[in-house]
Write a protein that holds these residues in place. Structure first.
Motif, PDB file in Angstrom:
ATOM      1  N   MET A 149       3.464  -5.759  19.959  1.00  0.00           N
ATOM      2  CA  MET A 149       3.960  -4.605  19.249  1.00  0.00           C
ATOM      3  C   MET A 149       4.993  -5.035  18.209  1.00  0.00           C
ATOM      4  SD  MET A 149       3.787  -1.016  19.789  1.00  0.00           S
ATOM      5  CE  MET A 149       4.396  -0.228  21.217  1.00  0.00           C
ATOM      6  N   VAL A 150       5.734  -6.101  18.509  1.00  0.00           N
ATOM      7  CA  VAL A 150       6.732  -6.597  17.571  1.00  0.00           C
ATOM      8  C   VAL A 150       6.053  -7.150  16.325  1.00  0.00           C
ATOM      9  CG1 VAL A 150       8.544  -8.316  17.251  1.00  0.00           C
ATOM     10  CG2 VAL A 150       8.397  -7.072  19.393  1.00  0.00           C
ATOM     11  N   ALA A 151       4.954  -7.873  16.526  1.00  0.00           N
ATOM     12  CA  ALA A 151       4.229  -8.436  15.387  1.00  0.00           C
ATOM     13  C   ALA A 151       3.668  -7.328  14.501  1.00  0.00           C
ATOM     14  CB  ALA A 151       3.107  -9.339  15.874  1.00  0.00           C
ATOM     15  N   ALA A 152       3.172  -6.267  15.111  1.00  0.00           N
ATOM     16  CA  ALA A 152       2.652  -5.139  14.341  1.00  0.00           C
ATOM     17  C   ALA A 152       3.768  -4.493  13.533  1.00  0.00           C
ATOM     18  CB  ALA A 152       2.008  -4.117  15.260  1.00  0.00           C
ATOM     19  N   SER A 153       4.933  -4.348  14.147  1.00  0.00           N
ATOM     20  CA  SER A 153       6.081  -3.767  13.454  1.00  0.00           C
ATOM     21  C   SER A 153       6.506  -4.625  12.271  1.00  0.00           C
ATOM     22  CB  SER A 153       7.236  -3.592  14.444  1.00  0.00           C
ATOM     23  OG  SER A 153       8.362  -3.077  13.787  1.00  0.00           O
ATOM     24  N   GLU A 154       6.483  -5.939  12.452  1.00  0.00           N
ATOM     25  CA  GLU A 154       6.862  -6.835  11.357  1.00  0.00           C
ATOM     26  C   GLU A 154       5.866  -6.753  10.208  1.00  0.00           C
ATOM     27  OE1 GLU A 154       7.204 -10.685  13.155  1.00  0.00           O
ATOM     28  OE2 GLU A 154       9.122 -10.197  14.109  1.00  0.00           O
ATOM     29  N   THR A 155       4.587  -6.682  10.529  1.00  0.00           N
ATOM     30  CA  THR A 155       3.572  -6.586   9.485  1.00  0.00           C
ATOM     31  C   THR A 155       3.690  -5.266   8.731  1.00  0.00           C
ATOM     32  OG1 THR A 155       2.097  -7.920  10.862  1.00  0.00           O
ATOM     33  CG2 THR A 155       1.110  -6.786   9.004  1.00  0.00           C
ATOM     34  N   VAL A 156       3.928  -4.182   9.462  1.00  0.00           N
ATOM     35  CA  VAL A 156       4.108  -2.880   8.814  1.00  0.00           C
ATOM     36  C   VAL A 156       5.334  -2.912   7.906  1.00  0.00           C
ATOM     37  CG1 VAL A 156       4.690  -0.457   9.253  1.00  0.00           C
ATOM     38  CG2 VAL A 156       2.863  -1.549  10.544  1.00  0.00           C
ATOM     39  N   THR A 157       6.403  -3.549   8.344  1.00  0.00           N
ATOM     40  CA  THR A 157       7.613  -3.649   7.531  1.00  0.00           C
ATOM     41  C   THR A 157       7.348  -4.469   6.274  1.00  0.00           C
ATOM     42  OG1 THR A 157       8.976  -3.472   9.510  1.00  0.00           O
ATOM     43  CG2 THR A 157      10.039  -4.353   7.552  1.00  0.00           C
ATOM     44  N   GLU A 189     -11.754  -3.084  -4.817  1.00  0.00           N
ATOM     45  CA  GLU A 189     -11.697  -4.257  -5.697  1.00  0.00           C
ATOM     46  C   GLU A 189     -10.507  -4.227  -6.656  1.00  0.00           C
ATOM     47  OE1 GLU A 189     -13.876  -6.934  -5.864  1.00  0.00           O
ATOM     48  OE2 GLU A 189     -14.784  -6.181  -4.027  1.00  0.00           O
ATOM     49  N   ASP A 190     -10.188  -3.081  -7.200  1.00  0.00           N
ATOM     50  CA  ASP A 190      -9.164  -2.992  -8.243  1.00  0.00           C
ATOM     51  C   ASP A 190      -7.758  -3.152  -7.672  1.00  0.00           C
ATOM     52  OD1 ASP A 190     -11.118  -2.602 -10.151  1.00  0.00           O
ATOM     53  OD2 ASP A 190     -11.085  -0.415  -9.924  1.00  0.00           O
ATOM     54  N   TYR A 191      -6.806  -3.420  -8.576  1.00  0.00           N
ATOM     55  CA  TYR A 191      -5.427  -3.718  -8.167  1.00  0.00           C
ATOM     56  C   TYR A 191      -4.769  -2.537  -7.461  1.00  0.00           C
ATOM     57  CZ  TYR A 191      -0.560  -5.175  -8.439  1.00  0.00           C
ATOM     58  OH  TYR A 191       0.724  -5.508  -8.121  1.00  0.00           O
ATOM     59  N   VAL A 192      -4.700  -1.403  -8.123  1.00  0.00           N
ATOM     60  CA  VAL A 192      -3.979  -0.247  -7.561  1.00  0.00           C
ATOM     61  C   VAL A 192      -4.690   0.320  -6.328  1.00  0.00           C
ATOM     62  CG1 VAL A 192      -3.177   2.108  -8.039  1.00  0.00           C
ATOM     63  CG2 VAL A 192      -2.845   0.312  -9.748  1.00  0.00           C
ATOM     64  N   PRO A 193      -6.011   0.547  -6.358  1.00  0.00           N
ATOM     65  CA  PRO A 193      -6.660   1.077  -5.147  1.00  0.00           C
ATOM     66  C   PRO A 193      -6.523   0.161  -3.927  1.00  0.00           C
ATOM     67  CG  PRO A 193      -8.105   1.377  -7.022  1.00  0.00           C
ATOM     68  CD  PRO A 193      -6.953   0.519  -7.479  1.00  0.00           C
ATOM     69  N   SER A 194      -6.537  -1.139  -4.134  1.00  0.00           N
ATOM     70  CA  SER A 194      -6.396  -2.044  -2.992  1.00  0.00           C
ATOM     71  C   SER A 194      -4.999  -1.955  -2.388  1.00  0.00           C
ATOM     72  CB  SER A 194      -6.711  -3.481  -3.399  1.00  0.00           C
ATOM     73  OG  SER A 194      -5.753  -3.974  -4.308  1.00  0.00           O
ATOM     74  N   ARG A 195      -3.991  -1.782  -3.218  1.00  0.00           N
ATOM     75  CA  ARG A 195      -2.617  -1.648  -2.706  1.00  0.00           C
ATOM     76  C   ARG A 195      -2.422  -0.298  -2.023  1.00  0.00           C
ATOM     77  NH1 ARG A 195      -4.152  -6.000  -5.243  1.00  0.00           N
ATOM     78  NH2 ARG A 195      -2.542  -7.555  -5.572  1.00  0.00           N
ATOM     79  N   VAL A 196      -3.061   0.736  -2.549  1.00  0.00           N
ATOM     80  CA  VAL A 196      -2.997   2.057  -1.913  1.00  0.00           C
ATOM     81  C   VAL A 196      -3.666   1.996  -0.541  1.00  0.00           C
ATOM     82  CG1 VAL A 196      -3.847   4.441  -2.072  1.00  0.00           C
ATOM     83  CG2 VAL A 196      -2.824   3.347  -4.071  1.00  0.00           C
ATOM     84  N   TYR A 197      -4.806   1.327  -0.466  1.00  0.00           N
ATOM     85  CA  TYR A 197      -5.503   1.165   0.816  1.00  0.00           C
ATOM     86  C   TYR A 197      -4.624   0.422   1.809  1.00  0.00           C
ATOM     87  CZ  TYR A 197      -8.791  -0.582   4.271  1.00  0.00           C
ATOM     88  OH  TYR A 197      -9.410  -0.895   5.453  1.00  0.00           O
ATOM     89  N   LEU A 198      -3.957  -0.626   1.351  1.00  0.00           N
ATOM     90  CA  LEU A 198      -3.082  -1.413   2.218  1.00  0.00           C
ATOM     91  C   LEU A 198      -1.943  -0.552   2.760  1.00  0.00           C
ATOM     92  CD1 LEU A 198      -2.243  -4.187   3.358  1.00  0.00           C
ATOM     93  CD2 LEU A 198      -0.984  -4.551   1.226  1.00  0.00           C
ATOM     94  N   VAL A 199      -1.340   0.262   1.918  1.00  0.00           N
ATOM     95  CA  VAL A 199      -0.243   1.139   2.354  1.00  0.00           C
ATOM     96  C   VAL A 199      -0.753   2.174   3.356  1.00  0.00           C
ATOM     97  CG1 VAL A 199       1.362   2.934   1.557  1.00  0.00           C
ATOM     98  CG2 VAL A 199       1.180   0.770   0.308  1.00  0.00           C
ATOM     99  N   ARG A 200      -1.923   2.744   3.092  1.00  0.00           N
ATOM    100  CA  ARG A 200      -2.478   3.739   4.020  1.00  0.00           C
ATOM    101  C   ARG A 200      -2.790   3.116   5.377  1.00  0.00           C
ATOM    102  NH1 ARG A 200      -7.220   6.763   1.304  1.00  0.00           N
ATOM    103  NH2 ARG A 200      -6.807   8.330   2.879  1.00  0.00           N
ATOM    104  N   LEU A 201      -3.288   1.882   5.371  1.00  0.00           N
ATOM    105  CA  LEU A 201      -3.578   1.177   6.617  1.00  0.00           C
ATOM    106  C   LEU A 201      -2.286   0.876   7.377  1.00  0.00           C
ATOM    107  CD1 LEU A 201      -6.026   0.083   8.177  1.00  0.00           C
ATOM    108  CD2 LEU A 201      -5.660  -2.101   7.032  1.00  0.00           C
ATOM    109  N   ALA A 202      -1.237   0.510   6.667  1.00  0.00           N
ATOM    110  CA  ALA A 202       0.058   0.245   7.303  1.00  0.00           C
ATOM    111  C   ALA A 202       0.639   1.538   7.889  1.00  0.00           C
ATOM    112  CB  ALA A 202       1.030  -0.364   6.305  1.00  0.00           C
ATOM    113  N   GLU A 203       0.488   2.649   7.176  1.00  0.00           N
ATOM    114  CA  GLU A 203       0.973   3.931   7.701  1.00  0.00           C
ATOM    115  C   GLU A 203       0.195   4.341   8.953  1.00  0.00           C
ATOM    116  OE1 GLU A 203       2.464   5.931   3.488  1.00  0.00           O
ATOM    117  OE2 GLU A 203       0.456   6.381   4.248  1.00  0.00           O
ATOM    118  N   ALA A 204      -1.109   4.105   8.949  1.00  0.00           N
ATOM    119  CA  ALA A 204      -1.926   4.424  10.125  1.00  0.00           C
ATOM    120  C   ALA A 204      -1.517   3.543  11.307  1.00  0.00           C
ATOM    121  CB  ALA A 204      -3.406   4.246   9.809  1.00  0.00           C
TER     122      ALA A 204
END
Length: 131
Positions: A1-9, A63-78
């Motif tokens: 759980m600590v590793a997950a928290s660090e990755t989300v941070t 594939e694109d820059y902004v959509p990939s970063r948005v996807y990453l943020v949404r995955l981190a929030e989930a």
């Protein structure tokens, strides 16, 4: 759980910069997907937070820059939402449904079983004719 928290941070922290390369995004997505799989094993199936996270995991990285970063943020929030659910509900051990849990035998039972096996081997060896 600590590793997950660090990755989300790393992804959601205010001081954390956006990943520069597509390889960095892929690495973070791989880590988050692994954390979601581990957290999912500790929750009951059908929880909305788990379903949302699993749905995001099944999507491919844009594939694109902004959509990939948005996807990453949404995955981190989930992932963060799923971590909060696991913390609230408390970690549950991974168990097999319908499986039977065997009690651990006592030492004396094991000693008796080994003695009986040794005695049976001795009796068998004594009963075999010599040639």
């Amino acid at each position: 759980m600590v590793a997950a928290s660090e990755t989300v941070t790393l992804v959601l922290g205010e001081d954390s910069p956006l990943p520069e390369s597509a390889a960095d995004v892929e690495d973070l997505v791989r880590l988050l997907r692994g954390h979601i799989a581990q957290l999912g094993a500790r929750t009951a199936p059908g929880i909305p937070a788990l379903l949302r996270a699993q749905r995001l995991c099944s999507d491919s990285i844009p594939e694109d820059y902004v959509p990939s970063r948005v996807y990453l943020v949404r995955l981190a929030e989930a992932t963060q939402e799923l971590m909060a659910h696991v913390e609230r509900a408390g970690p549950r051990p991974i168990s097999m449904k319908g499986g039977r849990r065997w009690r651990k035998p006592r030492v004396n039972v094991l000693r008796g079983a080994v003695f009986a096996l040794a005695l049976a081997c001795l009796v068998f060896a004594a009963s075999v004719p010599r040639t």
